[in-house]
Design a protein around this motif. Structure first.
Motif, short mmCIF file in Angstrom:
data_model
loop_
_atom_site.label_atom_id
_atom_site.label_comp_id
_atom_site.label_asym_id
_atom_site.label_seq_id
_atom_site.Cartn_x
_atom_site.Cartn_y
_atom_site.Cartn_z
N ILE A 31 71.08 37.46 13.42
CA ILE A 31 70.93 38.80 12.84
C ILE A 31 69.49 38.88 12.36
N VAL A 32 68.67 39.64 13.05
CA VAL A 32 67.25 39.70 12.75
C VAL A 32 66.91 41.05 12.12
N GLY A 33 66.36 41.00 10.91
CA GLY A 33 65.93 42.22 10.23
C GLY A 33 64.55 42.62 10.73
N PHE A 34 64.39 43.90 11.04
CA PHE A 34 63.12 44.45 11.54
C PHE A 34 62.58 45.35 10.44
N ILE A 35 61.54 44.89 9.76
CA ILE A 35 61.11 45.50 8.50
C ILE A 35 59.71 46.09 8.63
N GLY A 36 59.56 47.31 8.11
CA GLY A 36 58.25 47.94 8.08
C GLY A 36 58.35 49.33 7.48
N PRO A 37 57.23 49.88 7.00
CA PRO A 37 57.25 51.22 6.41
C PRO A 37 57.50 52.30 7.47
N ASN A 38 57.75 53.51 7.01
CA ASN A 38 57.90 54.63 7.94
C ASN A 38 56.65 54.75 8.80
N GLY A 39 56.86 55.01 10.09
CA GLY A 39 55.73 55.17 11.00
C GLY A 39 55.10 53.88 11.46
N SER A 40 55.77 52.75 11.18
CA SER A 40 55.19 51.45 11.55
C SER A 40 55.46 51.07 13.00
N GLY A 41 56.41 51.76 13.65
CA GLY A 41 56.71 51.46 15.05
C GLY A 41 58.07 50.83 15.28
N LYS A 42 58.90 50.74 14.23
CA LYS A 42 60.23 50.10 14.37
C LYS A 42 61.08 50.84 15.41
N SER A 43 61.26 52.14 15.19
CA SER A 43 62.14 52.90 16.09
C SER A 43 61.59 52.95 17.51
N THR A 44 60.27 53.08 17.63
CA THR A 44 59.67 53.12 18.98
C THR A 44 59.90 51.80 19.71
N THR A 45 59.76 50.68 18.99
CA THR A 45 60.02 49.37 19.60
C THR A 45 61.47 49.28 20.07
N GLY A 183 73.91 38.94 19.43
CA GLY A 183 72.59 38.93 18.81
C GLY A 183 72.25 40.32 18.32
N ILE A 184 71.84 40.46 17.06
CA ILE A 184 71.67 41.79 16.45
C ILE A 184 70.26 41.94 15.89
N LEU A 185 69.60 43.03 16.28
CA LEU A 185 68.32 43.42 15.70
C LEU A 185 68.57 44.71 14.93
N PHE A 186 68.25 44.71 13.63
CA PHE A 186 68.49 45.95 12.88
C PHE A 186 67.37 46.23 11.90
N SER A 187 67.12 47.52 11.70
CA SER A 187 66.12 47.94 10.73
C SER A 187 66.84 48.63 9.58
N SER A 188 66.23 48.55 8.40
CA SER A 188 66.79 49.24 7.23
C SER A 188 65.74 49.29 6.14
N HIS A 189 65.81 50.36 5.35
CA HIS A 189 64.95 50.43 4.16
C HIS A 189 65.63 49.76 2.97
N GLN A 190 66.90 49.40 3.15
CA GLN A 190 67.63 48.76 2.05
C GLN A 190 67.41 47.24 2.15
N LEU A 191 66.31 46.79 1.57
CA LEU A 191 65.89 45.40 1.73
C LEU A 191 66.89 44.42 1.14
N LEU A 192 67.57 44.82 0.06
CA LEU A 192 68.56 43.92 -0.53
C LEU A 192 69.71 43.68 0.45
N LYS A 205 53.76 46.48 10.89
CA LYS A 205 52.97 47.46 10.13
C LYS A 205 51.93 48.07 11.05
N ALA A 206 51.86 49.40 11.05
CA ALA A 206 50.88 50.12 11.88
C ALA A 206 50.93 49.67 13.34
N GLY A 207 52.16 49.41 13.84
CA GLY A 207 52.34 49.07 15.24
C GLY A 207 52.05 47.64 15.62
N GLU A 208 51.82 46.78 14.61
CA GLU A 208 51.53 45.37 14.89
C GLU A 208 52.49 44.47 14.13
N ILE A 209 52.92 43.40 14.77
CA ILE A 209 53.71 42.39 14.07
C ILE A 209 52.76 41.64 13.13
#
Length: 214
Positions: A31-45, A183-192, A205-209
């Motif tokens: 279960i891999v967390g994909f973390i970044g601010p809005n506009g960082s490229g998470k959804s596009t990836t 295998g799960i890749l998920f993004s969330s703003h709920q870091l806890l 961040k800004a389109g870069e790992i």
């Protein structure tokens, strides 16, 4: 071991360089967390991995050993994704939504019944999806996503709009799927919440790992 490998993923929209050499991988059971601010490229990836957005040339995505761009059908047969709002037919009941997608994917009756049970919707499965709460819609959408028993699952902000009980329930579902080998890749703003369930995290961040745990 079966895995998704993203290598040198780039995406331009006009002059805007949205994704910049994004590279990471994840395996079955993780279960891999994909973390970044809005506009960082998470959804596009995530959309690139799900073949909903086409990246620049020379980008590489391999799913369970198949090149996404050369063997699209074989690669996508191992993947399900729930990105942005649930894509449901709101004029149909939850059950009819499941039956429709089961027919499209040629899912067995036994698997359909397993997923109906998994959804936890109970008698509400016969109500129109338009009458569902956000949590119920998420449950139904996730049930549809796992109908084909995917090797990999991509979830973009799956906790959005859920009440505390819905968050708890979904957390347990995600952990259960991983234990079964998904295998799960998920993004969330709920870091806890991410801390509670992720095996490791990838930071963008800004389109870069910018960092990733191994």
């Amino acid at each position: 071991m079966s895995e998704i490998i993203v290598s040198n993923l780039n995406k331009h929209y006009g002059r805007h360089h949205i994704l910049k050499n994004v590279s990471f991988s994840f395996k079955v059971g993780e279960i891999v967390g994909f973390i970044g601010p809005n506009g960082s490229g998470k959804s596009t990836t995530m959309k690139c991995i799900a073949n909903l957005v086409f990246p620049d040339k020379n980008s590489s995505i391999r799913i369970a050993g198949f090149d996404l761009f050369q063997s699209r059908n074989q690669a996508l047969s191992h993947l399900s994704a729930l990105i942005e709002s649930p894509g449901l037919y709101y004029n149909l009941s939850g059950l009819d939504n499941l039956k429709l997608f089961a027919n499209l994917r040629k899912i067995s009756q036994q698997r359909l019944e397993e997923v109906i049970e998994f959804s936890g919707l109970g008698h509400a499965i016969k109500k129109k999806a338009s009458d569902y709460s956000m949590g119920m819609k998420q449950r139904l959408a996730l049930a549809i996503a796992i109908l084909p028993n995917p090797t990999f699952l991509i979830l973009d902000e799956p906790f959005n709009g859920l009440d505390p009980q819905g968050v708890f329930d979904l957390r347990e579902v995600i952990k259960g799927l991983a234990k079964e080998g998904c295998g799960i890749l998920f993004s969330s703003h709920q870091l806890l919440e991410m801390e509670k369930i992720s095996s490791r995290n990838v930071f963008i961040k800004a389109g870069e790992i910018v960092s990733q745990e191994h």
